[in-house]
Scaffold this motif. Structure first.
Motif, PDB file in Angstrom:
ATOM      1  N   UNK A 224       0.824  -1.217   0.000  1.00 52.50           N
ATOM      2  CA  UNK A 224       0.000   0.000   0.000  1.00 52.50           C
ATOM      3  C   UNK A 224       0.853   1.261   0.000  1.00 52.50           C
ATOM      4  N   UNK A 225       1.794   1.443   0.935  1.00 49.70           N
ATOM      5  CA  UNK A 225       2.632   2.648   0.846  1.00 49.70           C
ATOM      6  C   UNK A 225       3.511   2.666  -0.396  1.00 49.70           C
ATOM      7  N   UNK A 230       4.717   5.078  -5.665  1.00 46.37           N
ATOM      8  CA  UNK A 230       4.835   4.959  -7.120  1.00 46.37           C
ATOM      9  C   UNK A 230       3.937   5.965  -7.827  1.00 46.37           C
ATOM     10  N   UNK A 231       2.724   6.169  -7.294  1.00 48.69           N
ATOM     11  CA  UNK A 231       1.829   7.149  -7.906  1.00 48.69           C
ATOM     12  C   UNK A 231       2.373   8.560  -7.767  1.00 48.69           C
ATOM     13  N   UNK A 232       2.946   8.852  -6.603  1.00 49.66           N
ATOM     14  CA  UNK A 232       3.541  10.170  -6.423  1.00 49.66           C
ATOM     15  C   UNK A 232       4.743  10.361  -7.339  1.00 49.66           C
ATOM     16  N   UNK A 233       5.523   9.280  -7.522  1.00 48.55           N
ATOM     17  CA  UNK A 233       6.708   9.406  -8.381  1.00 48.55           C
ATOM     18  C   UNK A 233       6.324   9.634  -9.834  1.00 48.55           C
ATOM     19  N   UNK A 234       5.155   9.107 -10.261  1.00 49.46           N
ATOM     20  CA  UNK A 234       4.740   9.303 -11.642  1.00 49.46           C
ATOM     21  C   UNK A 234       4.340  10.740 -11.930  1.00 49.46           C
ATOM     22  N   UNK A 235       4.019  11.499 -10.892  1.00 49.05           N
ATOM     23  CA  UNK A 235       3.658  12.908 -11.093  1.00 49.05           C
ATOM     24  C   UNK A 235       4.873  13.808 -11.203  1.00 49.05           C
ATOM     25  N   UNK A 236       6.064  13.242 -10.929  1.00 49.94           N
ATOM     26  CA  UNK A 236       7.271  14.056 -11.019  1.00 49.94           C
ATOM     27  C   UNK A 236       7.630  14.301 -12.475  1.00 49.94           C
ATOM     28  N   UNK A 237       8.526  15.254 -12.697  1.00 51.17           N
ATOM     29  CA  UNK A 237       8.963  15.556 -14.058  1.00 51.17           C
ATOM     30  C   UNK A 237       9.890  14.452 -14.561  1.00 51.17           C
ATOM     31  N   UNK A 242      14.088  12.238 -10.749  1.00 52.76           N
ATOM     32  CA  UNK A 242      12.776  11.600 -10.749  1.00 52.76           C
ATOM     33  C   UNK A 242      12.859  10.180 -11.303  1.00 52.76           C
ATOM     34  N   UNK A 243      13.659   9.992 -12.352  1.00 57.82           N
ATOM     35  CA  UNK A 243      13.815   8.659 -12.912  1.00 57.82           C
ATOM     36  C   UNK A 243      14.492   7.722 -11.910  1.00 57.82           C
ATOM     37  N   UNK A 244      15.463   8.245 -11.181  1.00 57.76           N
ATOM     38  CA  UNK A 244      16.141   7.424 -10.172  1.00 57.76           C
ATOM     39  C   UNK A 244      15.169   7.015  -9.079  1.00 57.76           C
ATOM     40  N   UNK A 245      14.290   7.924  -8.661  1.00 58.37           N
ATOM     41  CA  UNK A 245      13.326   7.595  -7.615  1.00 58.37           C
ATOM     42  C   UNK A 245      12.352   6.527  -8.104  1.00 58.37           C
ATOM     43  N   UNK A 246      11.889   6.652  -9.350  1.00 60.51           N
ATOM     44  CA  UNK A 246      10.965   5.655  -9.887  1.00 60.51           C
ATOM     45  C   UNK A 246      11.643   4.285 -10.003  1.00 60.51           C
ATOM     46  N   UNK A 247      12.906   4.288 -10.411  1.00 57.31           N
ATOM     47  CA  UNK A 247      13.627   3.004 -10.500  1.00 57.31           C
ATOM     48  C   UNK A 247      13.792   2.365  -9.127  1.00 57.31           C
TER      49      UNK A 247
END
Length: 467
Positions: A224-225, A230-237, A242-247
């Motif tokens: 859940x968290x 992941x949803x918050x990371x998709x809103x980043x530029x 941002x790509x590093x955080x999503x990875x």
């Protein structure tokens, strides 16, 4: 021992009884002659009395010092000294003579004159039946010993079989075979121990199942968290950060999914290492992966941690990652150990403190992975290596993970002071592809001596083996 304790004295008693029986017969024959001597000293009457005793013992009876002239009847065996001793003592005397013994009975004839009646007892009568008794007793002793050994072996076999079964089951359980069960048998103590072992094995299985379910549930709660992140990371530029955080979030989701699937799998009780836990020697359990390249792992993980270090204005570098350094440790385990070390540097050293990771492939067959930092260091390295004993506010599992990975790689871990001024954690692992050691060249003295030897003593076969 019990048989010998009883049978040896019994054999001696049989021997004593045979001797006493022979002496009793001699005393009986003497009594007949003594009775006649108390009435008359006529030699003819005495000979008749001797003949009346009957049997082969008639020829062994003799009378000494019958008259004043020393008349004797029969052929005696006793020495003169023994006859005088019997006459002087006025009591029966048993004298040793060649071939047996003589029973001497003195008879007072009056007027200070004493005759001596002798009965010769051959050695065969003294030992009559003794040898047969000894053989019989020896056969009885042998039979008792054989029977006792057989009975003791049967009784001990029950204990030994039960003890071996219990020891084997305990050894199998210690190696991780959780399906081992034994049939309680044998003495009550061993049967109770076998029953307790079965109960313990059932309890271990139940505890492992509960623990796996708990870990799986806790891992599932992390979804859940992670989904929110992941949803918050998709809103980043689309920047590099941002790509590093999503990875990083994607990698974490993959690890959580792996953990849930692993914990949901049923326990294989037939396998000695059913879990990804810790082996009996303290190493991390195998995950089914092959070995890995330490240099490749360092390059891959430093791409992630260098970005984190840049955010904290840390200087970081990797050394010795250009050439391969294979080890037998699984890739995921070594990556987790390296992440734990670098993560400790990021968390527990001030911002701006540099760190470096170095890989060295030594000629002695070992690969060294070293992580140095410029922080305050580790005040108590021995305590820091103990699981859950960290004094810096962490869980105390990072260095324990490193230790278990080093043990799995047939190596060790050392903690010291780095050239940067902080802690230096060195992981030594066995090289998965060590270079063969070259044989040292022969000494000049040996070569010179061979060159001076005659041709007939240094054949072609010797030089072929020397080369």
């Amino acid at each position: 021992m019990v048989a010998l304790a009883f049978l040896i004295p019994l054999g001696l008693v049989v021997q004593q009884l045979a001797r006493e029986r022979a002496l009793a017969d001699a005393e009986r024959q003497t009594a007949v002659v003594v009775a006649v001597l108390t009435v008359t000293t006529d030699p003819l009457s005495i000979e008749r009395a001797i003949a009346s005793t009957g049997g082969p013992a008639v020829s062994r009876v003799s009378v000494h010092n019958l008259g004043d002239d020393g008349t004797e009847i029969g052929s005696g065996h006793a020495a003169v000294g023994d006859l005088d001793r019997a006459a002087d003592q006025a009591a029966p005397v048993i004298a040793d003579v060649p071939g047996g013994q003589s029973y001497l009975e003195p008879v007072d004839l009056g007027s200070g004159h004493t005759a001596v009646v002798e009965v010769f007892i051959p050695a065969s009568e003294l030992e009559s039946g003794v040898s047969g008794a000894w053989w019989a007793l020896a056969a009885v002793a042998l039979g008792l010993i054989v029977a006792s050994v057989w009975v003791a072996d049967r009784l001990a076999a029950k204990i030994i079989i039960s003890a071996r079964q219990l020891a084997g089951a305990a050894g199998a359980l210690s190696e991780g075979y959780l399906d081992v069960r034994i049939d309680p048998q044998g003495p009550r103590e061993l049967a109770d121990a076998s029953f307790a072992l079965n109960v313990m094995a059932d309890r271990i299985m139940a505890l492992l199942s509960n623990e796996r379910e708990l870990v799986a549930d806790l891992s599932h709660r992390l979804r859940t968290p992670l989904t929110a992140l992941r949803l918050d990371a998709e809103t980043l530029d689309d920047s590099q950060d941002a790509e590093r955080i999503r990875d990083a979030i994607a990698a974490l989701e993959v690890e959580v999914d792996k953990l849930i699937r692993a914990m949901r799998e049923p326990i294989d009780a037939h396998s000695p290492t059913p879990d990804r836990g810790e082996r009996a020697d303290g190493a991390a359990a195998s995950t089914g992966e092959e070995g890995c390249d330490v240099a490749e792992i360092v390059r891959d993980r430093m791409m992630f941690w260098s970005a984190v270090a840049g955010d904290q204005e840390r200087e970081c570098k990797a050394i010795g990652t250009d050439s391969p350094a294979p080890v037998t440790v699984p890739k995921s385990e070594l990556a987790a150990a390296l992440d734990a070390l670098i993560g400790n540097v990021i968390r527990y050293t001030p911002q701006g403190v540099p760190f470096e990771v170095a890989v060295t492939r030594r000629e002695d067959g070992y690969v060294v992975l070293r992580v140095d930092d410029g922080g305050p260091g580790i005040p108590d390295p021995e305590l820091a290596m103990q699981r859950g004993e960290s004094q810096q506010g962490s869980t105390g599992l990072g260095l324990d993970i490193v230790r278990r990975v080093a043990v799995a790689g047939n190596g060790t871990v050392n903690i010291g002071t780095s050239a940067l001024g902080g802690a230096s954690v060195v992981i030594v692992m066995a090289d998965a592809d060590p270079a063969p050691k070259e044989a040292p060249p022969p000494s000049r003295w040996l070569v010179g001596r061979l060159s001076r030897e005659p041709n007939e003593r240094r054949g072609r076969g010797f030089f072929r083996s020397f080369e």
